[in-house]
Design an enzyme around this catalytic site. Structure first.
Site, PDB file in Angstrom:
ATOM      1  N   LYS A 120      88.123  93.143  34.931  1.00  0.00           N
ATOM      2  CA  LYS A 120      88.195  94.241  35.899  1.00  0.00           C
ATOM      3  C   LYS A 120      86.931  94.385  36.738  1.00  0.00           C
ATOM      4  CE  LYS A 120      91.504  95.404  36.036  1.00  0.00           C
ATOM      5  NZ  LYS A 120      92.611  94.582  36.639  1.00  0.00           N
ATOM      6  N   SER A 121      86.336  93.245  37.045  1.00  0.00           N
ATOM      7  CA  SER A 121      85.113  93.226  37.851  1.00  0.00           C
ATOM      8  C   SER A 121      85.321  92.645  39.242  1.00  0.00           C
ATOM      9  CB  SER A 121      84.014  92.436  37.125  1.00  0.00           C
ATOM     10  OG  SER A 121      83.675  93.046  35.907  1.00  0.00           O
ATOM     11  N   THR A 135      90.128  88.682  40.635  1.00  0.00           N
ATOM     12  CA  THR A 135      91.212  88.225  41.511  1.00  0.00           C
ATOM     13  C   THR A 135      90.733  88.098  42.951  1.00  0.00           C
ATOM     14  OG1 THR A 135      92.848  89.278  40.074  1.00  0.00           O
ATOM     15  CG2 THR A 135      93.546  88.746  42.322  1.00  0.00           C
ATOM     16  N   TRP A 136      89.963  89.060  43.391  1.00  0.00           N
ATOM     17  CA  TRP A 136      89.440  89.037  44.763  1.00  0.00           C
ATOM     18  C   TRP A 136      88.591  87.799  45.003  1.00  0.00           C
ATOM     19  CZ3 TRP A 136      86.194  93.667  47.095  1.00  0.00           C
ATOM     20  CH2 TRP A 136      86.177  93.550  48.499  1.00  0.00           C
ATOM     21  N   TRP A 182      96.312  81.864  38.835  1.00  0.00           N
ATOM     22  CA  TRP A 182      96.014  81.229  37.552  1.00  0.00           C
ATOM     23  C   TRP A 182      96.252  79.719  37.586  1.00  0.00           C
ATOM     24  CZ3 TRP A 182     100.193  84.756  37.882  1.00  0.00           C
ATOM     25  CH2 TRP A 182     101.467  84.197  37.791  1.00  0.00           C
ATOM     26  N   HIS A 233      86.344  84.690  31.206  1.00  0.00           N
ATOM     27  CA  HIS A 233      85.802  85.989  30.803  1.00  0.00           C
ATOM     28  C   HIS A 233      84.882  85.835  29.581  1.00  0.00           C
ATOM     29  CE1 HIS A 233      88.173  88.196  33.599  1.00  0.00           C
ATOM     30  NE2 HIS A 233      89.290  88.214  32.927  1.00  0.00           N
ATOM     31  N   SER A 287      88.810 101.077  35.735  1.00  0.00           N
ATOM     32  CA  SER A 287      89.816 100.065  36.050  1.00  0.00           C
ATOM     33  C   SER A 287      90.406  99.466  34.777  1.00  0.00           C
ATOM     34  CB  SER A 287      89.187  98.965  36.911  1.00  0.00           C
ATOM     35  OG  SER A 287      90.155  98.011  37.283  1.00  0.00           O
ATOM     36  N   ARG A 314      95.147  99.102  42.261  1.00  0.00           N
ATOM     37  CA  ARG A 314      95.226 100.553  42.404  1.00  0.00           C
ATOM     38  C   ARG A 314      94.580 101.010  43.712  1.00  0.00           C
ATOM     39  NH1 ARG A 314      92.812 103.986  39.726  1.00  0.00           N
ATOM     40  NH2 ARG A 314      91.065 102.645  39.160  1.00  0.00           N
ATOM     41  N   GLY A 344      90.795  99.951  44.432  1.00  0.00           N
ATOM     42  CA  GLY A 344      89.762  98.986  44.770  1.00  0.00           C
ATOM     43  C   GLY A 344      88.513  99.586  45.371  1.00  0.00           C
TER      44      GLY A 344
END
Length: 296
Positions: free
Chosen positions: A55-56, A59-60, A83, A110, A140, A257, A259
């Protein structure tokens, strides 16, 4: 839940916790075999490894890296799930993926530094460590835990926050993760970046392309900015969770959500903020002084 659904849930290992190197990890995504393979993975010097605590902004940055390597061509981000393009080393599906081009391999993890340190030292791939204000990470992570059926029920936000501060959540302590990856800057080739800096997208793309020796033309940078907007990712089934079965991610909840930076202020009580800030200063205050986020 029907017996069929129960059987499927069992096959997916949604209620299994895998313990490895002192970490609790979701059994749905990890096995002892997959984790051992990750720890011994034979990197090449031309590889890029994206490292994050959950959650850091993973994905971005996966989108950004894909587009840097494609020189702004959106075809990969529109046709391949993240992925597949930038796979997690430690996930069970990793060994079955098609082989990436030798000079274009991007991986994600991770895992903490102590797990991968030995294999990384051998060939020294380029490591990109993305960090985020831990207060926003906690918020998040809490909401994602309510959505992800492979993570334990987080309970109330107050209960989850206390476990987060103690490192008693899946993937372990945020503080230990950051400290471990900050400790290796003299032995590995590492670029440190923050989620907050990604909002200055043009500048961040410039830093990343220079670090990766992937020069870009102005038009290519413009294309990357266009395809990496939060609105664009929210609508993309390649990254928004739409391809993940409902048994794994609750479709009634949103993967992307808000961001926004500083959303923690909408969740923390004054007492929670004080407790968190005190823990932060004790654990990483001086180490994280160059990370650009507002803790208060």
């Amino acid at each position: 839940m029907s017996r069929g659904e129960e059987a499927q849930g069992s096959a997916l290992r949604l209620d299994v916790t895998e313990t490895f190197a002192g970490l609790a990890l979701p059994g749905h995504l990890h096995t002892q075999e997959s984790l051992q393979l990750a720890r011994a993975f034979p990197f090449r010097g031309t590889d890029a490894l994206l490292v994050t605590y959950p959650k850091s902004g993973t994905t971005w940055l996966q989108e950004i890296l894909t587009l840097i390597y494609s020189k702004g061509d959106a075809e990969p981000v529109k046709t391949l799930p993240n992925w597949v393009r930038t796979p997690w080393l430690e996930h069970t599906y990793f060994k079955s993926l098609p082989k990436q081009e030798q000079d274009s391999r991007i991986f994600t993890t991770h895992l903490p530094h102590r797990v991968l340190a030995a294999t990384l030292r051998k060939t020294k791939p380029k490591v990109i460590y993305l960090a985020r204000n831990p207060k926003d990470v906690a918020v998040s992570y809490y909401h994602f835990s309510r959505m992800a059926n492979f993570l334990p029920d987080p309970g109330s936000f107050d209960e989850f926050l206390l476990r987060f501060l103690d490192g008693a959540v899946h993937f372990g302590s945020w503080f230990e993760h950051v400290k471990g990856w900050l400790s290796c800057q003299d032995e590995l080739t590492v670029l440190y970046l923050t989620y907050e800096e990604l909002y200055q997208l043009e500048a961040s793309v410039g830093r990343l392309s220079a670090f990766l020796d992937r020069p870009l033309q102005p038009g290519q940078v413009d294309a990357i900015q266009r395809h990496c907007s939060f609105a664009s990712m929210r609508e993309s089934p390649m990254v928004n969770g739409a391809l993940v079965p409902r048994e794994i991610l609750d479709p009634s909840k949103t993967f992307f959500r808000s961001g926004i930076v500083g959303d923690w202020r909408n969740h923390f009580s004054p007492q929670q903020n004080e407790l968190f800030s005190r823990k932060y200063q004790q654990e990483v205050g001086d180490l994280c002084r160059h990370f650009r986020w507002a803790l208060d």
